[in-house]
Design a protein around this motif. Sequence first.
Motif, PDB file in Angstrom:
ATOM      1  N   GLY A 127     -73.942 -30.555  44.970  1.00 50.55           N
ATOM      2  CA  GLY A 127     -73.178 -30.672  46.201  1.00 50.55           C
ATOM      3  C   GLY A 127     -71.674 -30.569  46.057  1.00 50.55           C
ATOM      4  N   VAL A 128     -71.203 -30.144  44.890  1.00 48.83           N
ATOM      5  CA  VAL A 128     -69.758 -30.100  44.612  1.00 48.83           C
ATOM      6  C   VAL A 128     -69.152 -28.791  45.133  1.00 48.83           C
ATOM      7  N   GLU A 129     -67.933 -28.881  45.677  1.00 48.09           N
ATOM      8  CA  GLU A 129     -67.219 -27.695  46.165  1.00 48.09           C
ATOM      9  C   GLU A 129     -66.142 -27.228  45.205  1.00 48.09           C
ATOM     10  N   LEU A 130     -65.595 -28.143  44.398  1.00 50.85           N
ATOM     11  CA  LEU A 130     -64.476 -27.794  43.527  1.00 50.85           C
ATOM     12  C   LEU A 130     -64.585 -28.545  42.209  1.00 50.85           C
ATOM     13  N   PHE A 131     -64.330 -27.828  41.102  1.00 47.08           N
ATOM     14  CA  PHE A 131     -64.279 -28.432  39.763  1.00 47.08           C
ATOM     15  C   PHE A 131     -62.931 -28.132  39.142  1.00 47.08           C
ATOM     16  N   HIS A 132     -62.282 -29.174  38.591  1.00 49.85           N
ATOM     17  CA  HIS A 132     -60.948 -29.024  38.001  1.00 49.85           C
ATOM     18  C   HIS A 132     -60.931 -29.555  36.573  1.00 49.85           C
ATOM     19  N   VAL A 133     -60.286 -28.778  35.689  1.00 49.48           N
ATOM     20  CA  VAL A 133     -60.093 -29.190  34.297  1.00 49.48           C
ATOM     21  C   VAL A 133     -58.776 -28.573  33.828  1.00 49.48           C
ATOM     22  N   THR A 134     -58.204 -29.088  32.737  1.00 50.59           N
ATOM     23  CA  THR A 134     -56.949 -28.538  32.223  1.00 50.59           C
ATOM     24  C   THR A 134     -57.091 -28.127  30.760  1.00 50.59           C
ATOM     25  N   GLY A 135     -56.053 -27.447  30.270  1.00 55.00           N
ATOM     26  CA  GLY A 135     -56.027 -27.006  28.887  1.00 55.00           C
ATOM     27  C   GLY A 135     -55.861 -28.121  27.884  1.00 55.00           C
ATOM     28  N   ILE A 136     -55.615 -29.337  28.347  1.00 50.04           N
ATOM     29  CA  ILE A 136     -55.541 -30.478  27.430  1.00 50.04           C
ATOM     30  C   ILE A 136     -56.918 -30.789  26.869  1.00 50.04           C
ATOM     31  N   THR A 137     -57.938 -30.700  27.701  1.00 50.03           N
ATOM     32  CA  THR A 137     -59.287 -31.094  27.276  1.00 50.03           C
ATOM     33  C   THR A 137     -59.808 -30.267  26.105  1.00 50.03           C
ATOM     34  N   PRO A 138     -59.787 -28.933  26.139  1.00 49.92           N
ATOM     35  CA  PRO A 138     -60.293 -28.189  24.976  1.00 49.92           C
ATOM     36  C   PRO A 138     -59.407 -28.324  23.744  1.00 49.92           C
ATOM     37  N   ALA A 139     -58.180 -28.825  23.900  1.00 53.05           N
ATOM     38  CA  ALA A 139     -57.292 -29.005  22.749  1.00 53.05           C
ATOM     39  C   ALA A 139     -57.680 -30.190  21.881  1.00 53.05           C
ATOM     40  N   LEU A 140     -58.533 -31.065  22.383  1.00 48.43           N
ATOM     41  CA  LEU A 140     -58.748 -32.356  21.721  1.00 48.43           C
ATOM     42  C   LEU A 140     -59.795 -32.336  20.614  1.00 48.43           C
ATOM     43  N   SER A 141     -60.749 -31.405  20.664  1.00 54.79           N
ATOM     44  CA  SER A 141     -61.767 -31.340  19.612  1.00 54.79           C
ATOM     45  C   SER A 141     -62.585 -30.069  19.781  1.00 54.79           C
ATOM     46  N   PRO A 142     -63.237 -29.606  18.721  1.00 58.96           N
ATOM     47  CA  PRO A 142     -64.110 -28.431  18.833  1.00 58.96           C
ATOM     48  C   PRO A 142     -65.229 -28.635  19.852  1.00 58.96           C
ATOM     49  N   SER A 143     -65.790 -29.846  19.908  1.00 59.73           N
ATOM     50  CA  SER A 143     -66.882 -30.084  20.865  1.00 59.73           C
ATOM     51  C   SER A 143     -66.381 -30.005  22.304  1.00 59.73           C
ATOM     52  N   LEU A 144     -65.102 -30.366  22.537  1.00 62.25           N
ATOM     53  CA  LEU A 144     -64.558 -30.299  23.887  1.00 62.25           C
ATOM     54  C   LEU A 144     -64.191 -28.872  24.281  1.00 62.25           C
ATOM     55  N   LYS A 145     -63.898 -28.009  23.315  1.00 64.77           N
ATOM     56  CA  LYS A 145     -63.775 -26.578  23.622  1.00 64.77           C
ATOM     57  C   LYS A 145     -65.102 -26.065  24.175  1.00 64.77           C
ATOM     58  N   GLU A 146     -66.170 -26.412  23.459  1.00 65.48           N
ATOM     59  CA  GLU A 146     -67.509 -25.988  23.874  1.00 65.48           C
ATOM     60  C   GLU A 146     -67.852 -26.582  25.238  1.00 65.48           C
ATOM     61  N   LEU A 147     -67.522 -27.847  25.434  1.00 62.44           N
ATOM     62  CA  LEU A 147     -67.839 -28.526  26.686  1.00 62.44           C
ATOM     63  C   LEU A 147     -67.088 -27.920  27.861  1.00 62.44           C
TER      64      LEU A 147
END
Length: 337
Positions: A127-147
Amino acid sequence: MKKIVTLGEIMLRFSVEAGERLVQADKLSMHYGGAEANVAISLSNFGHDVYFVSKVPENPLGKAVERHLKSYDVHTNYLIKGGERLGSYYLETGVGQRNSQVTYDRKYSSFSMLRPDEIDFDEVFSGVELFHVTGITPALSPSLKELTLLALKKAKEKGILTSFDFNYRAKLWSQQEAGDTFKTLLPFVDICSFGELDAVYILGLDQADPSLSKEDRLRYYYSKMVELYPNIQYISSTFRTIISASTNTLQGNYFTGGELYQSEIFQIDHIVDRVGGGDAFAAGILHGIIENKPSQELITFATAASVLKHTVHGDCNVFSVDEVAAFANNGPGKIVR
């Protein structure tokens, strides 16, 4: 009311008093914040139904984070408990010509250890209309790049509008590593926030003619971006002039349908707390897009939201739609009776 999801790390911020260096400080003030959490809180204040996805430790700090989010009506259904520690950072506020300084203490945080298999995106994105994320998240670990990549792909599979703010942090990774990662994410992005320096040094786009005005250079980079990634429908950024640590000017930029829209130039004089100003701007942009606001009204609102954020302590914005609109329409310094 639109259902929105943001994904990212929330941290504990320790701030010294203005005029002190961190090495001098014998007391610190505490706030909770992080880019995607700040956007979530702003959007909740704007009347949206917002869920924050993250991971925090099962200890008093994790409980304090949950309480902080709930106090702004941000849903914590997908706040995973586990890991050993909550990330933190220390803020030394700039004064006069001295810049602010941030010292991170976030390695091995609960969020940085988050694995893709810990999140059920079919449930999160229902039921979601919008998803937001930033470039900080994939910078924190290899698993977060994948996530991050998985989350954007899943969102697009479900027809959800996606938003990505570059938010490059040189203390977290190199420009080359950021660029390589962002290029894998951008094919799944509808709304993007980045500026001229990001275009040149992160994405490696050919530089615009330096004799062009800054507005025409921005049009050039944004047009190039849409050529490379035609899926991107909306792009935004700000022009900031730093006169001193407490006095800046700010102008918002919004590019859609091949046209550049700009706000007026706001002068921010006396800055209380600049941290989170960009997140307030991003939330204003997202609010305008999902509410189908006219482009000029949208960029004026988003920039006004950012300006107001500079007037309050802490990472997150605490103003409603009506308050931002009143400020944008009436200007600063008046008594609202």
